[in-house]
Write an enzyme that holds these catalytic residues in place. Structure first.
Site, mmCIF file in Angstrom:
data_model
loop_
_atom_site.group_PDB
_atom_site.id
_atom_site.type_symbol
_atom_site.label_atom_id
_atom_site.label_comp_id
_atom_site.label_asym_id
_atom_site.label_seq_id
_atom_site.Cartn_x
_atom_site.Cartn_y
_atom_site.Cartn_z
ATOM 1 N N CYS B 162 0.809 -1.222 0.000
ATOM 2 C CA CYS B 162 0.000 0.000 0.000
ATOM 3 C C CYS B 162 0.840 1.270 0.000
ATOM 4 C CB CYS B 162 -0.926 -0.004 1.207
ATOM 5 S SG CYS B 162 -1.694 -1.592 1.445
ATOM 6 N N HIS B 294 -3.345 7.989 5.432
ATOM 7 C CA HIS B 294 -3.440 6.654 4.857
ATOM 8 C C HIS B 294 -4.893 6.193 5.055
ATOM 9 C CE1 HIS B 294 -2.025 3.067 3.060
ATOM 10 N NE2 HIS B 294 -2.293 2.315 4.109
ATOM 11 N N GLU B 305 -2.706 5.656 13.170
ATOM 12 C CA GLU B 305 -2.292 6.834 12.404
ATOM 13 C C GLU B 305 -2.581 8.120 13.182
ATOM 14 O OE1 GLU B 305 -3.895 7.006 8.421
ATOM 15 O OE2 GLU B 305 -2.517 8.630 7.869
ATOM 16 N N LYS B 326 -9.790 7.818 0.615
ATOM 17 C CA LYS B 326 -10.140 6.410 0.330
ATOM 18 C C LYS B 326 -11.640 6.183 0.524
ATOM 19 C CE LYS B 326 -5.742 4.024 1.272
ATOM 20 N NZ LYS B 326 -4.867 5.092 1.819
ATOM 21 N N HIS B 331 -9.357 1.974 -1.712
ATOM 22 C CA HIS B 331 -7.917 1.792 -1.480
ATOM 23 C C HIS B 331 -7.298 1.206 -2.745
ATOM 24 C CE1 HIS B 331 -4.112 0.915 0.140
ATOM 25 N NE2 HIS B 331 -4.446 0.534 1.352
ATOM 26 N N PHE B 390 1.292 -2.781 4.562
ATOM 27 C CA PHE B 390 1.484 -4.099 5.152
ATOM 28 C C PHE B 390 2.970 -4.429 5.031
ATOM 29 C CE2 PHE B 390 -2.871 -6.400 4.659
ATOM 30 C CZ PHE B 390 -3.344 -5.676 5.739
#
Lengths: 85, 402
Positions: B162, B294, B305, B326, B331, B390
């Site tokens: 990502c 994010h 976050e 998003k 995403h 990830f």
């Protein structure tokens, strides 16, 4: 449809030409088919005739399948169809 | 060190097939997420996504190109064409020899993989089309962009899940800043909305079945999107000398690795990337007006976050805006940072901050100004774009208004 007509159809599509522009004497180079186009044509031939073509792109001239003209390709396919049926 | 500016932008995503359409949708707070249209959708537990609809390869690419381009490559080329056209650049001679393209992608040619696995495993075919490898390889998009635009300098693909796009743009930024390249084309592309792509994500049980609601207390997971974002990064003097329209300046970046867990995010890792970007850009925390989060809409990401932002910014965390787009485009995995950079450019250039839509209930663990549901007019001088992947790989970019 004959083997010849089918092959001309496949080669013409690959070269983005009309089938009438492809003759038995045409070479793939004449028709503007590059190495990737050749591999794609072999795939289409295998699919169309349900055969396995002994062709190695690393050294086409060493393969047991003559690609020097449309005529040799047609002859090669006719032999493969007979051998593999 | 050279200054680096953005002189072109292009995109295709669930909100629009150009930057202008995407900005329009972001200003309206429109949701691009909807029912997925694909083969065997009835066998999926997750049936929604930010899918690009009404996109026809016919007319954009010739027959031979269509046979060679996976959907993720098509997206990258469409976005690159828009970005490079806007920049007005043509690549030849010395400039072409030094300029390159760095793109991010996570899955590469997933549509090609999916279709051909189906063909050999499900249909039992023993022969595949000869272009399977050149279509599915992760660097296919970057290579085709280099071929279409004659980019002969440093070119490669970055795959960090990502964060792929942000890592890619960080590399492009460094190449221009250090003087290696006068121009770099950068961004990312992803097309993972295929049966196997969704099925794999279902396994993790982090996907929402109804909506992406970042920072909202009732959030229940992420929603996948697809598309691409591509930018022209150009050395400032080079851009100025030719009178280019400058969209924004890239002023800093940082990358960090959590070195901790393969899926769970780390507050420290995220905070180190954010504070690293501030030091690299030589700015104070107080200079930052907007952060494109994010913000995946998962329980874990959003609270981690927000905690990282609170740590880095201290009291200023309460005066800055942080939103997750998003919620609108989904995403985009390896392409997400690139599409999200558009929200930073819109904030800097047009003074409009994109909202976090689908926001329904405040979460005490995400107690920041997340610009809920409606876009906001605000003067923003510096914006950050976060990406936390990830595998614990983080990359943050800092942009300034020019």
């Amino acid at each position: 449809m004959s083997v010849k007509d089918k092959v001309i159809g496949i080669v013409a599509e690959q070269a983005v030409l009309e089938p009438s522009d492809v003759t038995m004497e045409s070479t793939l180079e004449d028709l503007g088919i590059d190495s990737l186009g050749l591999v794609e044509s072999i795939f289409a031939i295998e699919e169309a005739f349900d055969i396995s073509v002994p062709f190695n792109a690393n050294d086409p001239t060493e393969s047991d399948f003559d690609i020097s003209s449309v005529a040799t390709i047609v002859a090669g396919i006719e032999k493969l169809i007979a051998d593999q049926s | 060190m050279k200054r680096v500016v953005i002189t072109g932008a292009g995109t295709i995503n669930a909100l629009g097939q150009t930057v202008a359409e995407t900005f329009e949708a972001m200003k309206e707070g429109r949701c691009g997420i909807g029912p997925l249209e694909m083969k065997d959708v009835d066998r999926l537990a997750i049936k929604i996504g930010g899918q690009v609809k009404g996109f026809e390869a016919e007319g954009r690419f010739n027959r031979q190109q269509m046979a060679l381009y996976d959907r993720f490559t098509q997206f990258a080329l469409v976005a690159a064409r828009e970005a490079i056209a806007q920049s007005g650049l043509e690549f030849s001679g010395e400039m072409a020899a030094k300029s390159g393209v760095v793109l991010g992608t996570s899955g590469g040619g997933m549509q090609t993989l999916d279709e051909n696995y189906r063909s050999v495993y499900e249909d039992g075919k023993n022969r595949v089309h000869p272009f399977v490898v050149p279509k599915l390889m992760n660097n296919a998009a970057a290579s085709h962009v280099s071929m279409e635009f004659n980019l002969k300098g440093p070119s490669f693909t970055v795959a960090t899940a990502c964060a792929s796009s942000n890592h890619a743009m960080s590399q492009a930024f460094q190449l221009v800043r250090s003087g290696v390249a006068p121009v770099m084309i950068s961004g990312g592309s992803e097309s993972m909305l295929c049966f196997g792509g969704i099925k794999a994500w279902e396994g993790l049980r982090v996907m929402s079945k109804d909506a992406c609601r970042p920072f909202s207390a009732n959030r229940n997971g992420m929603v996948q999107g697809e598309g691409a974002g591509v930018f022209v990064f150009e050395e400032y003097e080079h851009a100025r000398a030719r009178g280019a329209d400058i969209l924004a300046e890239v002023i800093g970046f940082a990358m960090s690795s959590d070195a901790a867990d393969i899926v769970m995010p780390s507050k420290q890792g995220a905070a180190r990337a954010i504070s690293g970007a501030l030091s690299d850009a030589r700015i104070n925390a107080e200079d930052v007006g907007y952060i494109n989060a994010h913000g995946t809409g998962t329980a874990a990401n959003d609270k981690t976050e927000c905690a990282a932002v609170a740590d880095v910014f201290g009291p200023h965390a309460d005066s800055l805006m942080i939103s997750s787009t998003k919620s609108m485009h989904g995403h985009l995995i390896g392409g997400t940072g690139a599409v999200e950079l558009l929200a930073c450019i819109m904030a800097l250039r047009e003074g409009i901050v994109a909202p976090t839509i689908g926001y329904e209930e405040p979460d005490p663990e995400c107690a920041l100004d997340v610009v809920p549901n409606t876009a906001r007019e605000a003067k923003v001088d510096v914006a950050l774009s976060n990406a936390f992947a990830f595998g614990g790989l983080n990359a943050v970019l800092a942009l300034r208004k020019v």
